[in-house]
Write a protein that holds these residues in place. Structure first.
Motif, PDB file in Angstrom:
ATOM      1  N   SER A  57       0.799  -1.456  -0.595  1.00  0.00           N
ATOM      2  CA  SER A  57       0.290  -0.014  -0.247  1.00  0.00           C
ATOM      3  C   SER A  57       0.483   1.076  -0.574  1.00  0.00           C
ATOM      4  O   SER A  57       0.619   1.847  -0.653  1.00  0.00           O
ATOM      5  N   PHE A  58       1.646   1.491   0.929  1.00  0.00           N
ATOM      6  CA  PHE A  58       2.656   2.076   0.131  1.00  0.00           C
ATOM      7  C   PHE A  58       3.411   2.392  -0.122  1.00  0.00           C
ATOM      8  O   PHE A  58       3.657   3.594  -1.194  1.00  0.00           O
ATOM      9  N   LEU A  59       4.060   1.543  -0.907  1.00  0.00           N
ATOM     10  CA  LEU A  59       4.613   1.584  -2.333  1.00  0.00           C
ATOM     11  C   LEU A  59       3.630   2.253  -3.783  1.00  0.00           C
ATOM     12  O   LEU A  59       4.021   3.062  -4.225  1.00  0.00           O
ATOM     13  N   TYR A  60       2.391   1.470  -3.809  1.00  0.00           N
ATOM     14  CA  TYR A  60       1.322   2.402  -4.282  1.00  0.00           C
ATOM     15  C   TYR A  60       1.067   3.781  -3.926  1.00  0.00           C
ATOM     16  O   TYR A  60       0.820   4.059  -5.073  1.00  0.00           O
ATOM     17  N   GLY A  61       0.844   3.661  -3.181  1.00  0.00           N
ATOM     18  CA  GLY A  61       0.889   5.523  -2.447  1.00  0.00           C
ATOM     19  C   GLY A  61       2.136   6.204  -2.966  1.00  0.00           C
ATOM     20  O   GLY A  61       1.423   7.422  -3.920  1.00  0.00           O
ATOM     21  N   CYS A  62       3.201   5.671  -2.981  1.00  0.00           N
ATOM     22  CA  CYS A  62       4.339   6.517  -3.531  1.00  0.00           C
ATOM     23  C   CYS A  62       4.146   6.938  -5.216  1.00  0.00           C
ATOM     24  O   CYS A  62       4.763   7.599  -5.418  1.00  0.00           O
ATOM     25  N   LEU A  63       3.553   5.340  -6.144  1.00  0.00           N
ATOM     26  CA  LEU A  63       3.377   5.710  -7.339  1.00  0.00           C
ATOM     27  C   LEU A  63       2.637   6.334  -7.524  1.00  0.00           C
ATOM     28  O   LEU A  63       2.642   6.914  -8.756  1.00  0.00           O
ATOM     29  N   GLY A  64       1.527   6.368  -6.538  1.00  0.00           N
ATOM     30  CA  GLY A  64       0.355   6.833  -7.346  1.00  0.00           C
ATOM     31  C   GLY A  64       0.867   8.601  -6.743  1.00  0.00           C
ATOM     32  O   GLY A  64       0.693  10.440  -7.512  1.00  0.00           O
ATOM     33  N   LEU A  65       1.379   9.493  -5.786  1.00  0.00           N
ATOM     34  CA  LEU A  65       2.535  10.720  -5.665  1.00  0.00           C
ATOM     35  C   LEU A  65       3.363  11.121  -6.877  1.00  0.00           C
ATOM     36  O   LEU A  65       3.010  11.724  -7.317  1.00  0.00           O
ATOM     37  N   THR A  66       4.214  10.133  -7.434  1.00  0.00           N
ATOM     38  CA  THR A  66       4.634  10.287  -8.341  1.00  0.00           C
ATOM     39  C   THR A  66       3.923  10.434  -9.733  1.00  0.00           C
ATOM     40  O   THR A  66       4.442  11.374 -10.041  1.00  0.00           O
ATOM     41  N   VAL A  67       3.272  10.198 -10.284  1.00  0.00           N
ATOM     42  CA  VAL A  67       2.486  10.447 -10.495  1.00  0.00           C
ATOM     43  C   VAL A  67       1.726  11.391 -10.999  1.00  0.00           C
ATOM     44  O   VAL A  67       1.681  12.441 -11.920  1.00  0.00           O
ATOM     45  N   ALA A  68       1.387  11.334 -10.110  1.00  0.00           N
ATOM     46  CA  ALA A  68       0.917  13.211  -9.555  1.00  0.00           C
ATOM     47  C   ALA A  68       1.641  14.311  -9.591  1.00  0.00           C
ATOM     48  O   ALA A  68       1.074  15.367 -10.820  1.00  0.00           O
ATOM     49  N   VAL A  69       2.752  14.201  -9.904  1.00  0.00           N
ATOM     50  CA  VAL A  69       3.203  15.137  -9.520  1.00  0.00           C
ATOM     51  C   VAL A  69       3.980  15.449 -11.487  1.00  0.00           C
ATOM     52  O   VAL A  69       4.518  16.446 -12.054  1.00  0.00           O
ATOM     53  N   VAL A  70       4.191  14.377 -11.645  1.00  0.00           N
ATOM     54  CA  VAL A  70       4.905  14.260 -12.872  1.00  0.00           C
ATOM     55  C   VAL A  70       3.458  14.390 -13.720  1.00  0.00           C
ATOM     56  O   VAL A  70       3.619  15.238 -14.996  1.00  0.00           O
ATOM     57  N   MET A  71       2.551  14.079 -13.676  1.00  0.00           N
ATOM     58  CA  MET A  71       1.266  14.604 -14.675  1.00  0.00           C
ATOM     59  C   MET A  71       1.182  15.553 -14.629  1.00  0.00           C
ATOM     60  O   MET A  71       0.612  16.783 -15.431  1.00  0.00           O
ATOM     61  N   MET A  72       1.030  16.945 -13.463  1.00  0.00           N
ATOM     62  CA  MET A  72       0.672  17.952 -13.137  1.00  0.00           C
ATOM     63  C   MET A  72       2.089  18.810 -13.946  1.00  0.00           C
ATOM     64  O   MET A  72       1.507  20.072 -14.753  1.00  0.00           O
ATOM     65  N   ASN A  73       3.141  18.641 -13.796  1.00  0.00           N
ATOM     66  CA  ASN A  73       3.588  19.015 -14.104  1.00  0.00           C
ATOM     67  C   ASN A  73       4.142  19.410 -15.982  1.00  0.00           C
ATOM     68  O   ASN A  73       4.297  20.616 -16.000  1.00  0.00           O
ATOM     69  N   TYR A  74       3.858  18.304 -16.167  1.00  0.00           N
ATOM     70  CA  TYR A  74       3.627  18.407 -17.862  1.00  0.00           C
ATOM     71  C   TYR A  74       2.164  19.008 -17.861  1.00  0.00           C
ATOM     72  O   TYR A  74       2.655  20.008 -19.202  1.00  0.00           O
ATOM     73  N   ILE A  75       0.983  18.848 -17.285  1.00  0.00           N
ATOM     74  CA  ILE A  75       0.098  19.289 -17.587  1.00  0.00           C
ATOM     75  C   ILE A  75       0.014  20.877 -17.643  1.00  0.00           C
ATOM     76  O   ILE A  75      -0.093  21.908 -18.405  1.00  0.00           O
ATOM     77  N   MET A  76       0.091  21.464 -16.581  1.00  0.00           N
ATOM     78  CA  MET A  76       0.070  22.182 -15.900  1.00  0.00           C
ATOM     79  C   MET A  76       1.306  23.406 -15.933  1.00  0.00           C
ATOM     80  O   MET A  76       0.963  24.620 -16.242  1.00  0.00           O
ATOM     81  N   ILE A  77       2.638  23.015 -16.296  1.00  0.00           N
ATOM     82  CA  ILE A  77       4.106  23.997 -16.827  1.00  0.00           C
ATOM     83  C   ILE A  77       4.081  23.762 -17.823  1.00  0.00           C
ATOM     84  O   ILE A  77       4.443  24.811 -18.616  1.00  0.00           O
ATOM     85  N   GLU A  78       3.857  22.370 -18.665  1.00  0.00           N
ATOM     86  CA  GLU A  78       4.961  21.736 -19.766  1.00  0.00           C
ATOM     87  C   GLU A  78       4.111  22.116 -21.078  1.00  0.00           C
ATOM     88  O   GLU A  78       3.851  23.317 -22.120  1.00  0.00           O
ATOM     89  N   ASP A  79       3.093  21.550 -21.254  1.00  0.00           N
ATOM     90  CA  ASP A  79       1.942  21.548 -21.920  1.00  0.00           C
ATOM     91  C   ASP A  79       1.426  22.802 -22.231  1.00  0.00           C
ATOM     92  O   ASP A  79       1.157  23.277 -23.617  1.00  0.00           O
ATOM     93  N   TRP A  80       0.813  23.353 -21.224  1.00  0.00           N
ATOM     94  CA  TRP A  80      -0.387  24.391 -21.271  1.00  0.00           C
ATOM     95  C   TRP A  80      -0.355  24.978 -20.322  1.00  0.00           C
ATOM     96  O   TRP A  80      -1.500  25.021 -18.972  1.00  0.00           O
TER      97      TRP A  80
END
Length: 175
Positions: A57-80
């Motif tokens: 569960s902890f590892l899956y939470g870390c995966l979710g946090l990583t996906v959130a950070v990468v996704m928001m950085n790409y969507i809100m900072i780099e792409d649009w």
């Protein structure tokens, strides 16, 4: 390969707990216990090891946090990049306080969903799988303890009757 097991049926969870402790004290290996509801302390009485699902569960939470950070950085900072509420959009760190709720939600989402999927796969419970309980009464109001036999059938049957079993039978189990 089929092996012989002895099944003892009980009609009370307290009697079952006492029986499990007595059978373990006699150094017999309990294969499985089927109950209609969770019995507090049964896992400890059977000598089962603690589960490691919290680690996953902890590892899956870390995966979710990583996906959130990468996704928001790409969507809100780099792409649009967008100027929302006067916040600068050219740096992830400057926008991070606004992203905290999304990071939290995706962490919980990944941990919860992947943990449930892991539990079902680890327990070998998938859709359309035939139930494995050996006696239908274990889904209603009875408890069943299953012990592997090793040329000690009579001794074990006597022990199980002593512990308060309402029914004892020997069957072949597919492994």
């Amino acid at each position: 390969m089929a092996s012989k097991v002895i099944q003892a049926l009980y009609n009370d969870d307290d009697v079952l707990m006492h029986a499990v402790k007595k059978v373990r004290a006699e150094h017999h290996h309990i294969e499985e216990v089927y109950t209609p509801f969770p019995v507090h302390g049964l896992d400890k009485a059977m000598g089962l090891a603690d589960t490691r699902i919290a680690i996953t569960s902890f590892l899956y939470g870390c995966l979710g946090l990583t996906v959130a950070v990468v996704m928001m950085n790409y969507i809100m900072i780099e792409d649009w990049p967008q100027d929302i509420g006067g916040k600068p959009s050219f740096s992830y760190l400057e926008n991070m306080p606004a992203f905290v709720p999304i990071m939290f939600e995706l962490t919980v989402f990944f941990a919860a969903h992947l943990m449930v999927i892991t539990f079902y796969l680890r327990s070998r419970m998938w859709p359309f799988k035939k139930a494995e309980n050996p006696d239908k009464r274990t889904t209603d109001d009875h408890f069943l303890m299953e012990i592997g036999l090793h040329d000690n059938e009579n001794e074990l049957a006597d022990l199980l009757w002593e512990t308060g079993a309402v029914e004892v039978k020997v069957t072949e189990k597919e492994s």
